[in-house]
Motif scaffolding. Structure first.
Motif, PDB file in Angstrom:
ATOM      1  N   TYR A   1      33.065 -60.410 -10.398  1.00  0.00           N
ATOM      2  CA  TYR A   1      33.279 -61.744  -9.818  1.00  0.00           C
ATOM      3  C   TYR A   1      32.416 -61.907  -8.563  1.00  0.00           C
ATOM      4  N   ASP A   2      31.797 -63.056  -8.450  1.00  0.00           N
ATOM      5  CA  ASP A   2      31.006 -63.386  -7.272  1.00  0.00           C
ATOM      6  C   ASP A   2      31.883 -64.163  -6.300  1.00  0.00           C
ATOM      7  N   VAL A   3      32.298 -63.503  -5.210  1.00  0.00           N
ATOM      8  CA  VAL A   3      33.205 -64.126  -4.248  1.00  0.00           C
ATOM      9  C   VAL A   3      32.493 -64.411  -2.920  1.00  0.00           C
TER      10      VAL A   3
ATOM     11  N   TRP B   1      33.966 -67.664  -1.799  1.00  0.00           N
ATOM     12  CA  TRP B   1      35.431 -67.602  -1.706  1.00  0.00           C
ATOM     13  C   TRP B   1      35.887 -66.799  -0.494  1.00  0.00           C
TER      14      TRP B   1
ATOM     15  N   TYR C   1      35.429 -67.611 -10.612  1.00  0.00           N
ATOM     16  CA  TYR C   1      34.470 -66.826  -9.835  1.00  0.00           C
ATOM     17  C   TYR C   1      33.729 -65.792 -10.684  1.00  0.00           C
TER      18      TYR C   1
END
Length: 447
Positions: free
Chosen positions: A31-33, A36, A74
């Motif tokens: 997941y690319d956070v 976020w 995400y």
């Protein structure tokens, strides 16, 4: 035709470990956070500390089941090619699932109601004693009562920061501000930022703020190398002034704990006035301001300065017991240098924590901290359930040959003082010169 999955290795994932390029893996899915992290309710530090690695166990520990549904937005469509799960992690996740199925995370009991009632009674008694009666000894006892009030409000603030103690999120937020900011003068925003970093990086000398007490204390001689704190974003300098304090720390520990509240006040104000992103900053500032109106006003109602000083010292000293409790759970446990790792979550949490043996009728005194291992493994679990799960955690540690450290309150104090003394004796080694001091370090330390 189904789209072919993209894969990367764990080594490749490690390269995405900084602000603006922050990836994590949960159950092998990446997941690319990067964006976020700016809005993460738990703050940026947990994600930054676990960036570039699998964080499944930490995610399980800190998030309700409903949080899983928000992950997909995400996802970058990439999977870990070499994803694997250790036997310890498998059993830990299974245990978390079983506790959830048993409804333990939702069974909060009546502890909150009892705590609120005790706080109301203590506050009323303190106000009555100060405003309606004379006598230095009575006012001294009122100061002690104020200290006990702060301890109980601290447990409410602690619990409400980990899980929802009230019926709705808004009421929970109100409970946090009331118990922390308004009643105790401690910013719940500061506490959550500090405490979340502590939980994620349990007993990491350079990442866990609960071990970074320079210049007053050093639990390990590794601090003598002037480590960089990734929480405070500065070097914890071991200079001549720090050496002078550290080499006597086993004698000064309890006196400093009696005044440790001052540092928490300072850290709360410093954070709220900083340029860091603080959720609900204005309500936090208003809450702390309320404290600094009513508490000095109450103290000013005492007849003379000697009684005022005695009242303040009594309230600080009594609540110092809680600061000692915070230290007992981790000071004497193994430490390490470096960021936490996602693939040894269970091991690091158990090795870095110490349980305190006590009878169930003393649970009110420890506020759940007596089950520190259980609390670190399952931080969302209400404190009234920690005694229930302790045998399961102990069995899991035994199964995998991991320590389950437990000591009496007295023994834990002895172990803590011994840890401080060992480091103090090493600090007295004059063959290792220290640079000149920076007194400002005394202001920026966590008590």
């Amino acid at each position: 035709m189904a789209e072919q999955k993209k894969y990367i290795t764990s080594e490749e994932l490690k390269t995405h470990n900084k602000k603006g390029d922050l990836w994590i893996s949960i159950q092998g899915k990446v997941y690319d956070v990067s964006e976020w992290v700016k809005h993460h309710p738990g703050g940026d530090l947990p994600l930054l500390h676990l960036a570039g690695q699998d964080a499944t166990d930490a995610f399980v520990a800190f998030h309700r089941g409903a949080a899983w549904q928000f992950l997909e937005k995400y996802s970058n469509g990439i999977h870990l090619k070499d994803y694997s799960v250790s036997d310890v992690s498998k059993d830990y996740r299974k245990l978390a699932y079983e506790f959830s199925k048993m409804g333990l995370f939702e069974k909060k009991g009546h502890g909150l109601f009892i705590s609120i009632c005790s706080i109301v009674v203590m506050l009323a008694a303190t106000l009555y004693g100060v405003l309606c009666h004379d006598g230095a000894w009575l006012h001294f006892l009122c100061g002690c009562l104020m200290g006990f009030l702060w301890i109980q409000s601290g447990w409410i603030g602690h619990d409400s920061g980990h899980y929802q103690v009230m019926l709705t999120p808004k009421l929970n937020r109100f409970a946090q501000i009331l118990s922390g900011n308004c009643l105790a003068g401690i910013s719940i925003a500061w506490w959550k930022r500090n405490h979340n970093a502590h939980h994620i990086a349990c007993n990491s000398l350079d990442h866990d703020p609960d071990l970074q007490h320079m210049p007053f204390f050093a639990v390990s001689s590794k601090f003598f190398n002037s480590l960089v704190s990734y929480y405070y974003d500065r070097t914890l300098k071991f200079d001549s002034f720090t050496r002078m304090l550290v080499k006597n720390q086993h004698w000064t520990f309890y006196p400093v704990m009696c005044l440790a509240r001052i540092n928490l006040f300072a850290q709360s104000i410093i954070l709220l006035l900083s340029n860091k992103k603080i959720p609900y900053r204005y309500s936090e500032i208003i809450g702390v301001t309320v404290f600094w109106i009513w508490y000095p006003l109450l103290v000013s109602c005492l007849p003379n300065w000697s009684e005022r000083v005695l009242f303040v010292l009594a309230s600080f000293a009594v609540t110092g017991v809680q600061h000692v409790q915070f230290c007992l759970n981790h000071f004497s446990s193994p430490v390490y240098v470096g960021p936490p790792k996602g693939n040894d979550w269970f091991e690091k949490q158990t090795m870095g924590s110490l349980d305190i043996e006590c009878s169930s009728w003393m649970d009110w005194f420890h506020g759940g901290l007596q089950f520190q291992i259980e609390h670190h493994l399952f931080p969302r679990l209400p404190r009234n359930q920690l005694r229930t799960i302790a045998p399961f955690v102990k069995d899991l540690c035994k199964k995998h040959g991991l320590p389950y450290n437990c000591a009496s309150f007295l023994e834990a104090n002895v172990m803590t003082i011994k840890t401080l003394r060992d480091a103090a004796m090493q600090a007295r080694d004059l063959t290792n010169p220290a640079p000149k001091n920076l007194v400002w370090e005394a202001v920026n330390t966590h008590g």
